[in-house]
Design a protein around this motif. Sequence first.
Motif, PDB file in Angstrom:
ATOM      1  N   GLY A   6      -4.005  11.271 -10.329  1.00  0.00           N
ATOM      2  CA  GLY A   6      -3.223  10.038 -10.371  1.00  0.00           C
ATOM      3  C   GLY A   6      -2.541   9.782  -9.050  1.00  0.00           C
ATOM      4  N   PHE A   7      -1.678   8.787  -9.022  1.00  0.00           N
ATOM      5  CA  PHE A   7      -0.958   8.445  -7.793  1.00  0.00           C
ATOM      6  C   PHE A   7       0.450   7.969  -8.128  1.00  0.00           C
ATOM      7  N   SER A   8       1.343   8.163  -7.168  1.00  0.00           N
ATOM      8  CA  SER A   8       2.715   7.677  -7.283  1.00  0.00           C
ATOM      9  C   SER A   8       2.837   6.461  -6.369  1.00  0.00           C
ATOM     10  N   PHE A   9       3.449   5.385  -6.856  1.00  0.00           N
ATOM     11  CA  PHE A   9       3.404   4.128  -6.113  1.00  0.00           C
ATOM     12  C   PHE A   9       4.778   3.557  -5.789  1.00  0.00           C
ATOM     13  N   HIS A  10       4.978   3.220  -4.508  1.00  0.00           N
ATOM     14  CA  HIS A  10       6.154   2.494  -4.035  1.00  0.00           C
ATOM     15  C   HIS A  10       5.641   1.364  -3.152  1.00  0.00           C
ATOM     16  N   GLY A  11       5.444   0.215  -3.707  1.00  0.00           N
ATOM     17  CA  GLY A  11       4.897  -0.879  -2.908  1.00  0.00           C
ATOM     18  C   GLY A  11       4.879  -2.187  -3.676  1.00  0.00           C
ATOM     19  N   THR A  12       4.133  -3.145  -3.166  1.00  0.00           N
ATOM     20  CA  THR A  12       4.097  -4.482  -3.768  1.00  0.00           C
ATOM     21  C   THR A  12       2.977  -4.580  -4.803  1.00  0.00           C
ATOM     22  N   PRO A  13       3.099  -5.543  -5.728  1.00  0.00           N
ATOM     23  CA  PRO A  13       2.027  -5.758  -6.713  1.00  0.00           C
ATOM     24  C   PRO A  13       0.680  -6.030  -6.054  1.00  0.00           C
ATOM     25  N   GLU A  14       0.683  -6.707  -4.910  1.00  0.00           N
ATOM     26  CA  GLU A  14      -0.563  -7.043  -4.220  1.00  0.00           C
ATOM     27  C   GLU A  14      -1.319  -5.789  -3.783  1.00  0.00           C
ATOM     28  N   ILE A  15      -0.579  -4.819  -3.239  1.00  0.00           N
ATOM     29  CA  ILE A  15      -1.210  -3.566  -2.816  1.00  0.00           C
ATOM     30  C   ILE A  15      -1.666  -2.770  -4.027  1.00  0.00           C
ATOM     31  N   LEU A  16      -0.871  -2.774  -5.079  1.00  0.00           N
ATOM     32  CA  LEU A  16      -1.216  -2.026  -6.290  1.00  0.00           C
ATOM     33  C   LEU A  16      -2.534  -2.515  -6.883  1.00  0.00           C
ATOM     34  N   LYS A  17      -2.786  -3.812  -6.808  1.00  0.00           N
ATOM     35  CA  LYS A  17      -4.039  -4.369  -7.342  1.00  0.00           C
ATOM     36  C   LYS A  17      -5.245  -3.757  -6.642  1.00  0.00           C
ATOM     37  N   GLU A  18      -5.094  -3.450  -5.363  1.00  0.00           N
ATOM     38  CA  GLU A  18      -6.183  -2.822  -4.613  1.00  0.00           C
ATOM     39  C   GLU A  18      -6.331  -1.351  -4.993  1.00  0.00           C
ATOM     40  N   VAL A  19      -5.189  -0.675  -5.112  1.00  0.00           N
ATOM     41  CA  VAL A  19      -5.210   0.766  -5.386  1.00  0.00           C
ATOM     42  C   VAL A  19      -5.864   1.073  -6.725  1.00  0.00           C
ATOM     43  N   VAL A  20      -5.522   0.305  -7.767  1.00  0.00           N
ATOM     44  CA  VAL A  20      -6.022   0.630  -9.109  1.00  0.00           C
ATOM     45  C   VAL A  20      -7.532   0.471  -9.230  1.00  0.00           C
TER      46      VAL A  20
END
Length: 232
Positions: A6-20
Motif C-alpha cells: 500500500g501507500f501513505s498519501f499527503h497530497g492533492t486529489p489530482e495526484i491521488l487519481k494518478e497514484v491509485v
Amino acid sequence: MIKYLGFSFHGTPEILKEVVKDYKWDFAQLQVNYLDWDVVKAHEQYDIVQEQGIPVTVMEPLRGGGLVNLSEKAMAKLKSNSDNTPAAFGLRWAASRDNVVTVLSGMSNLQQVKENIQTFIDYKEMDEKEEQLADEIAKIIQSQGEINCTACKYCTEVCPRGINIPAIFALYNQYKVTNNKMLFKIYYETLAENEKADKCIKCNLCNKNCPQSLEIPNLLAKINDEYNKIKE
C-alpha cells in the motif's frame, strides 16, 4: 516477499487519481477525521480510493491531538450530546467510514492505550445524530481562533481564482491553537495550488459576501507570509 502493498498519501486529489491507477494496491493510508473531511477535502481523497476498491487505513483520526484538546465551546457541545470522550468520538467517527479497515492512533501514555482499546472493544458505528454532531463540532472549531470564519463558503462562491478560503482559515486557526508549525505546513500543502492564499488578486469580491465582515484578502496575505516563514 511483500504480501500486502500500500501507500501513505499527503497530497492533492489530482495526484491521488494518478497514484491509485499505477498499481493494484492492497490499501491506502489517508488522513481522515471529521474536521478535515471538508476542510482539506479528505472526503474527496476517500472517495477516489473507494471508487478503485482500495481499503483505507486511517492516519491522524484525532488530527495530531487537535480533536482531543477541544475548545470550551466544542467540548460543551460534545458533552451535552454524547457520553464519548473526545478521543473515542473521533476514533469512532473515522472507523464508521464504510471503506476503513484500520484506524491508527498515536498514544503517549498507558491511559490513552486503555481508552483506545476500550473504544473498540465496545465499538458501535455512529448513527445519523452523531454524524450531525460531528459536523456541528467541526464548524465550532472552524469558527474559533484568530479568525472568526464560520465556513459558510459565501466567499468561495464569488472568488474568481477558486481559493479555498474557509480551509485556509481553519488550518490557520488550528495552528494558532496548537502552535504546531509542521502540522500546519503539511496540511496547507495538501491544498491544490490554485486554492492557496498566494493566488489572491485582492479583487475584494469575497469581502462583500462575508457575513462576518472579515478583511479576507488581508488575512490571506498574512497567512501566506507566515506559511513562507515556516517553509524556509
